[in-house]
Motif scaffolding. Structure first.
Motif: not given
Length: 88
Positions: A7-12, A31, A36-38, A63
């Motif tokens: 996992v790399g997306r900050e909010k995740s 997704q 898509e980033d968001d 990550t």
């Protein structure tokens, strides 16, 4: 089944960190468009996997490697965004 995820997306990452301080269960959704980033709720599939997070490992590239055990499939009826706390 135990599955490693990266996992790399900050909010995740923040959501995973928060769940580790509480019940350690999370709903995993895929997704529709990986680029898509968001993604909006329409950009997510409506059936996910309820999983128990077993371990988080922060990697040098910021990550997180997550080991989780899938418990059951879970349909999503509605999306109700809740803010992720800033606890660390």
């Amino acid at each position: 089944m135990i599955v490693p995820l990266f996992v790399g997306r900050e909010k995740s990452v923040r959501a995973l960190e928060e769940v580790m301080t509480e019940e350690k269960q999370i709903l995993l959704l895929t997704q529709k468009n990986a680029g898509e980033d968001d993604p909006s709720p329409n950009g997510l599939y409506r059936v996910g996997t309820l999983a128990t997070v077993l371990q988080l490992l922060k990697l040098p590239d910021q990550t997180v490697r997550v080991s989780g055990r899938g418990q059951d499939t879970c349909p999503v009826k509605t999306f109700s965004p809740r803010p992720i706390s800033s606890r660390r």
